[in-house]
Design a protein around this motif. Structure first.
Motif: not given
Length: 150
Positions: A51-70, A106-112
């Motif tokens: 769940p923590a990875a889902a929340t983090r990845e959602l923010f990093e890849e889209t900029g969307l902030v959620v407190t709970d990924c369900g 997309t500002r949170g995207h990795t180099e890859i």
């Protein structure tokens, strides 16, 4: 000759649906294979739960902030090559997140990710069923049906 053991790659995947029940997918364009589409998500950091990875990845890849990924709605495992060509066995957990339609940041995207992400697109189920490029996982429409019954 024996193939080396594959690393288990734990990953959180998000079925991100908008107010029109469209799914956000990302088009990847790796140089060593054809373009393909998949949802938001990625590998868990060491000692990070799904769940923590889902929340983090959602923010990093889209900029969307959620407190709970369900709740976790599905699990799957598969053998494949990562975008950097590493053969892995995946341990993927899927989560559903609902939001209003937006343009991903997309500002949170990795180099890859910066090098390989071609575009984002909101898909209807009908579009997914007839899309001309590969969409992963191949049972994505079935996963969407699982979540809609909740």
């Amino acid at each position: 000759m024996n193939e080396p053991a594959r690393r288990i790659r734990r990953a959180a995947r998000i079925l991100l649906l908008d107010e029109h029940d469209r799914l956000l997918l990302i088009r990847f364009t790796p140089p060593d294979r054809g373009a393909f589409w998949c949802g938001v998500g990625g590998e868990c950091d060491p000692d990070e739960d799904f769940p923590a990875a889902a929340t983090r990845e959602l923010f990093e890849e889209t900029g969307l902030v959620v407190t709970d990924c369900g709740p976790e709605i599905a699990r799957r495992s598969d053998d494949y090559l990562t975008l950097v060509g590493e053969p892995i066995t995946s341990d993927e957990r899927f989560y559903r997140v609902r939001t209003t339609s937006f343009t991903p940041d997309t500002r949170g995207h990795t180099e890859i990710e910066q090098a390989l992400i071609g575009e984002f697109r909101w898909f209807t189920r009908a579009e997914l069923a007839n899309w001309q490029e590969p969409v992963f996982p191949v049972n994505l429409l079935e996963l969407l049906e699982l979540e809609s019954g909740e």
